[in-house]
Design a protein around this motif. Structure first.
Motif, PDB file in Angstrom:
ATOM      1  N   TRP A 190       0.830  -1.199   0.000  1.00 41.16           N
ATOM      2  CA  TRP A 190       0.000   0.000   0.000  1.00 41.16           C
ATOM      3  C   TRP A 190       0.875   1.264   0.000  1.00 41.16           C
ATOM      4  O   TRP A 190       0.574   2.242  -0.661  1.00 41.16           O
ATOM      5  N   GLN A 191       1.959   1.206   0.719  1.00 41.78           N
ATOM      6  CA  GLN A 191       2.853   2.363   0.733  1.00 41.78           C
ATOM      7  C   GLN A 191       3.429   2.639  -0.646  1.00 41.78           C
ATOM      8  O   GLN A 191       3.553   3.791  -1.059  1.00 41.78           O
ATOM      9  N   ARG A 192       3.760   1.572  -1.346  1.00 41.87           N
ATOM     10  CA  ARG A 192       4.270   1.786  -2.704  1.00 41.87           C
ATOM     11  C   ARG A 192       3.193   2.415  -3.573  1.00 41.87           C
ATOM     12  O   ARG A 192       3.454   3.320  -4.357  1.00 41.87           O
ATOM     13  N   VAL A 193       1.967   1.938  -3.412  1.00 40.07           N
ATOM     14  CA  VAL A 193       0.868   2.523  -4.182  1.00 40.07           C
ATOM     15  C   VAL A 193       0.741   4.003  -3.833  1.00 40.07           C
ATOM     16  O   VAL A 193       0.603   4.858  -4.704  1.00 40.07           O
ATOM     17  N   SER A 194       0.833   4.286  -2.557  1.00 40.01           N
ATOM     18  CA  SER A 194       0.718   5.663  -2.114  1.00 40.01           C
ATOM     19  C   SER A 194       1.816   6.534  -2.732  1.00 40.01           C
ATOM     20  O   SER A 194       1.568   7.644  -3.207  1.00 40.01           O
ATOM     21  N   ASN A 195       3.039   6.011  -2.748  1.00 40.81           N
ATOM     22  CA  ASN A 195       4.137   6.754  -3.386  1.00 40.81           C
ATOM     23  C   ASN A 195       3.825   7.051  -4.841  1.00 40.81           C
ATOM     24  O   ASN A 195       4.060   8.150  -5.323  1.00 40.81           O
ATOM     25  N   LYS A 196       3.307   6.043  -5.502  1.00 44.38           N
ATOM     26  CA  LYS A 196       3.002   6.237  -6.922  1.00 44.38           C
ATOM     27  C   LYS A 196       1.881   7.244  -7.117  1.00 44.38           C
ATOM     28  O   LYS A 196       1.868   8.010  -8.077  1.00 44.38           O
TER      29      LYS A 196
END
Ligand code: ADP
Ligand code: MG
Length: 477
Positions: free
Chosen positions: A20-26
């Motif tokens: 989810w954090q990676r998604v948030s970064n993107k």
């Protein structure tokens, strides 16, 4: 395989949270800073169920807005994550208790709370450049000493951090440097500042910065891929090791064990350690005694909650960094006055106000500010508790907290008690009978009488009213 069952359980939510954090970064890259900060950054991983992950959103309105404007992109990015299979996204309105008191929330298992979300949102960035980047976390370019506003509440922690950053050898008595304080008060910022400073001024020193959560994640990965030895060697070869949010390893025995050995190996080699936590080493729960005692070996510095002056200073500094924002001084003071929880929320509030003004193309006023921040303002209001009031008032008038509950009628304890009742009425949403109960089981008419009496004194006694003004300020800061 090869991984004990309890570790596997420990990691599923971790993996989902990391994804989810990676998604948030993107999302931040895709939509840009302003949109991200106003709408997408507040979306937090809040646990998983059999076939979905829960993403919390602060208000109903925001959920609608996100469903209307961003949900498709969010889903697409989520589905690109390997672990997302079988986990659909469910947007839930944030649990109001989590929202209100992020500080008091213990780290619940592996659930990412607001507490460690921001610090870690960038940690699991793809495309590692070298091993340090892969093992550690990228530093935030905004978190430097230059951008850190110093005030009474954080001056000790700041001085200690500077000291460690500026001395190229190990600072006697400062190893480890342990910084602690509530969420959003600048621990991660100071850690990053130390790392930036050393990178710039002593590039030969190897600095490794990461969250305790990532430490755990790396460790578990190393076990899974049978790289435990490389893991150990790597962590033991750095000059400065910084572990953020150490409370995260509470209850995670194997991670603690590894942390303990790493810690000892580095201290033995005279390497600098910098560690942060949400409370002092001796108060850390779920952490073994020997680890706790090690953590308290060096310099322990706490960051206190912010004062009005510090909040004002921070807002002014942030506003100076925004090139195009014009914000009335009245609004700045209002924010410093009202958003007392922590600096992160204060910054968030400022950004929301600015983003809103940009979106709707209207100037910022006190009214729009109140409107845009109504959820935050409510949450901040509720934070003052009757206990806080009783403590503050007792210490102000030099009486015992137990006098607040007693039935003594002597003026020197009865008046402070009345003041505390009055402030409880003013600053909490508790009813008169409830307030009475919390003052040693008094009747609601006693509370009513106290409120009337204090109001009367405020209008007739100037010194008294100034006193109360100050108490109110203290309570809100
Ligand atoms: P913590 O790690 O203690 O939870 P952070 O270091 O992440 O808190 O700080 C939260 C936010 O507040 C960051 O954006 C940080 O830059 C900002 N901040 C905190 N303290 C200060 C300060 N004294 N001056 C400027 N910014 C601050
Ligand atoms: Mg932090």
């Amino acid at each position: 395989m090869g991984l004990p069952q309890y570790l596997q359980n420990e990691t599923m939510d971790d993996l989902l949270a990391a994804a989810w954090q990676r998604v948030s970064n993107k999302l931040s890259i895709r939509f840009g800073d302003a949109v991200f900060r106003s709408w997408l950054k507040p979306l937090l991983f809040a646990g998983s169920a059999a076939s979905n992950i829960k993403i919390s959103v602060p208000t109903r309105f925001m959920r609608e807005w996100i469903n209307k404007n961003y949900i498709d992109d969010i889903r697409t990015l989520w589905e690109a994550e390997a672990v997302s299979e079988g986990y659909a996204i469910e947007l839930v309105i944030a649990d109001s208790t989590v929202n209100k008191e992020p500080i008091a929330q213990p780290q619940q298992g592996n659930i990412i709370t607001a507490q460690n979300w921001q610090a870690d949102q960038a940690t699991l960035e793809a495309a590692p450049l070298d091993i340090d980047v892969q093992m550690g976390a990228p530093l935030d370019p905004r978190y430097t000493f230059e951008n850190f506003v110093v005030g009474k509440p954080n001056e000790l922690a700041h001085a200690a951090a500077r000291r460690v950053a500026e001395t190229s050898n190990i600072v006697q008595g400062c190893n480890p440097l342990f910084l602690y304080g509530g969420v959003g008060l600048g621990k991660t910022h100071l850690m990053n500042a130390i790392a930036w400073h050393i990178r710039k001024n002593s590039p030969e020193r190897r600095v490794l910065y990461l969250s305790a959560e990532k430490f755990m994640y790396q460790f578990i990965r190393a076990l899974r891929f049978k790289e435990a030895l490389a893991f150990k060697e790597h962590f033991r070869s750095v000059d400065v090791l910084m572990i953020d949010d150490v409370q995260f390893i509470s209850g995670k025995d194997s991670t603690q064990e590894e942390f303990f050995h790493t810690f000892n190996a580095l201290v033995d080699q005279n390497k600098q350690l910098v560690i942060t936590g949400d409370r002092s080493p001796s108060d850390l729960e779920g952490i073994e005694e020997r680890v706790r005692s090690r953590l308290g070996w060096g310099l322990v510095a706490d960051i206190h909650s912010t004062s009005y002056e510090l909040r004002l200073g921070i807002l002014q500094s942030k506003i100076e960094q925004m090139s195009n924002a014009s914000i009335p001084q009245k609004v700045v003071e209002f924010l410093a006055h009202k958003i007392t929880s922590n600096v992160r929320e204060l910054e968030g509030a400022l950004n929301r106000v600015v983003a809103h003004a940009t979106l709707v193309g209207r100037p910022i006023t006190l009214e729009t500010t109140q409107e845009v921040l109504h959820d935050l303002l409510r949450a901040n209001d509720r934070r003052i508790s009757i206990e806080d009031i009783q403590k503050q008032v007792a210490s102000h008038y030099n009486v015992k907290v137990s006098d607040m509950h007693s039935a003594r009628r002597a003026r020197q304890v009865a008046r402070p008690r009345q003041v505390a009742m009055y402030l409880s009425k003013k600053f909490t949403s508790k009813s008169l009978p409830e307030i009475g109960r919390r003052f040693g089981g008094k009747d609601h008419t006693t509370v009513m009488h106290a409120v009337k009496k204090v109001e009367e004194l405020i209008s007739t006694d100037h010194e008294f009213s100034q006193d109360l003004e100050m108490l109110s300020r203290l309570l809100q800061s």
